[in-house]
Enzyme design. Structure first.
Site, PDB file in Angstrom:
ATOM      1  N   HIS A   1     -10.504   2.668  -7.828  1.00 49.65           N
ATOM      2  CA  HIS A   1     -10.471   4.005  -7.211  1.00 49.65           C
ATOM      3  C   HIS A   1     -11.198   5.068  -8.032  1.00 49.65           C
ATOM      4  CE1 HIS A   1      -8.133   2.449  -4.072  1.00 49.65           C
ATOM      5  NE2 HIS A   1      -6.925   2.590  -4.567  1.00 49.65           N
TER       6      HIS A   1
ATOM      7  N   HIS B   1      -6.071   7.829   0.813  1.00 51.26           N
ATOM      8  CA  HIS B   1      -5.028   6.900   0.359  1.00 51.26           C
ATOM      9  C   HIS B   1      -3.636   7.348   0.810  1.00 51.26           C
ATOM     10  CE1 HIS B   1      -3.147   3.855  -2.151  1.00 51.26           C
ATOM     11  NE2 HIS B   1      -4.342   3.448  -2.564  1.00 51.26           N
TER      12      HIS B   1
ATOM     13  N   GLU C   1      -6.542   1.900   4.256  1.00 52.74           N
ATOM     14  CA  GLU C   1      -7.610   2.494   3.458  1.00 52.74           C
ATOM     15  C   GLU C   1      -8.962   2.048   4.018  1.00 52.74           C
ATOM     16  OE1 GLU C   1      -6.825   1.698  -0.795  1.00 52.74           O
ATOM     17  OE2 GLU C   1      -4.844   1.069  -0.092  1.00 52.74           O
TER      18      GLU C   1
END
Length: 420
Positions: free
Chosen positions: A134, A214, A383
């Site tokens: 991420h 997210h 996601e």
């Protein structure tokens, strides 16, 4: 259209790496086309902190809480009422915009060959075992985004909030200075989330970009009186999904796509409760943390090879989630070639000490929307993005490769309705 700005909240020690006292702004969006629906967005991480939607008992003339939100609506995303609880060590990216590259990059390294002649190896934070996750320890989710002029969305239907961020060359190890935009739009009982990016650097030929939101959804609503705030009774249906990415033991794709028809725990072509096979999933059997691939991303071919996957130019429906308790149904459509389904398998966020805001509503008094905490399986993420580790996956790198003069674009829509 209606946007209300709340009083800014000064950041505290350890919050996303921000200097103490940095003003974190937040905005509540409503729209006449979506009675009973509202959302709140914070500048820290361009984060969706709240998303209120009507349940099956909704009455437009019903009671309202002290924020003017109808009490027959439910907040369907995990998170905190206290903005200072976000991006602390216990916060698992609740509602965040993550990047510069979402999901994992194997061994925290990549090269832009063969897309450019350069053979530079770029090294990233290894913040998820041996891999980068991420965007790194100080990725986009930890930055305080700026409010951007709304000219670019002023002619669009609904109520829109546009945020921007500048990521400098070699920020978290990624090449090139880029400008990123995140636009939230509320309209027709839908929430659109659009990400855009381009290189703003005359000396850098290319970079990689892969952004996602997210949010953790729980359609029972929060604060929740359901058993352990669980999503195990939620029903999930996958639409236009025929395959998932096979993973190695560090959750990096092996390069092989497996048909969902051959693995019952991964087959949601017919709606079923999430609990049905959650302990039978590949790679450990503790829950879902897998990337599902849209059939429409590469047309009608049944040959599951990475070089057949191309980002879409229009959103298509990929998932439907339904809560029998609230009657809320969420339909997700996206331009992206798939999504990571994550069922909060590893996070166990403690009780109300981390979310101390006290509120009194017509339904009673509570302490923060995390007053019960968020145990395993308390929310699910969809996601939407390009493939994990795409830059290192055979011919898949073109999904995330962004050259100077090109524009990155991603749109995901969450549409809400009710049924019995």
């Amino acid at each position: 259209m209606p946007i209300h700005e709340n009083t800014p909240v000064p950041s505290v020690q350890g919050q996303g790496g921000l200097p103490v006292g940095t003003p974190i702004r937040s905005f509540v969006l409503t729209d006449p086309s979506s009675p009973g629906m509202a959302c709140q967005v914070a500048t820290l991480g361009a984060t969706l902190t709240h998303l209120w939607v009507p349940d099956r008992s909704f009455k437009a003339d019903g009671d309202r809480d002290e924020h003017g939100i109808l009490t027959s609506t439910r907040d369907v995303v995990l998170g905190f009422d206290d903005l200072n609880a976000y991006r602390q060590g216990y916060d698992p990216y609740f509602g965040a915009s993550v990047g510069r590259v979402a999901n994992r990059i194997s061994n925290g390294r990549f090269t832009l060959k063969p897309f450019t002649m350069a053979d530079t190896v770029y090294t990233l934070d290894q913040n998820n075992g041996p891999n980068a996750l991420h965007g790194g320890k100080q990725g986009f989710s930890s930055r305080n985004w700026s409010l951007s002029p709304s000219d670019a969305v002023s002619n669009s239907p609904g109520t829109s909030l546009r945020l921007s961020l500048v990521s400098e060359d070699l920020d978290q190890g990624y090449p090139g200075r880029i400008i990123v935009y995140c636009t939230y739009t509320l309209r027709d009982h839908c929430l659109d989330i659009v990400y855009e990016a381009h290189l703003d650097d005359e000396t850098t030929e290319a970079t990689i970009v892969n952004l996602t939101n997210h949010s953790y959804f729980n359609l029972d609503g929060l604060p929740s009186n359901s058993r352990l705030n669980s999503i195990l009774d939620h029903e999930l249906e996958m639409v236009n999904i025929r395959a998932f990415l096979e993973l190695d033991d560090t959750s990096i794709p092996t390069g092989r796509l497996n048909s969902v028809a051959s693995v019952p725990s991964m087959d949601f072509r017919v709606p079923k409760q999430i609990r049905e096979h959650i302990l039978e999933t590949p790679n450990g059997g503790t829950g879902y943390d897998h990337f599902f691939v849209s059939q429409d991303a590469w047309g009608a071919s049944e040959r599951y090879t990475l070089n057949k996957i191309t980002p879409l130019t229009r959103p298509i429906v990929q998932a439907k989630v339904f809560s029998p308790s609230s009657g809320i149904q969420m339909t997700m459509s996206t331009t992206e070639p798939g999504f990571q389904l994550y069922t909060n398998n590893h996070n166990n966020v403690g009780r109300n000490r981390i979310d101390e805001r006290t509120a009194t509503t017509p339904k009673g008094r509570y302490v923060g929307k995390a007053y019960k905490g968020f145990p395993m399986y308390s929310g699910l993420c969809l996601e939407t993005s390009r493939f994990p580790d795409a830059i290192n996956q055979l011919e898949g790198g073109f999904q995330v490769f962004l050259a100077r003069g090109e524009k990155y674009y991603s749109k995901t829509t969450f549409a809400f309705s009710t049924r019995s």
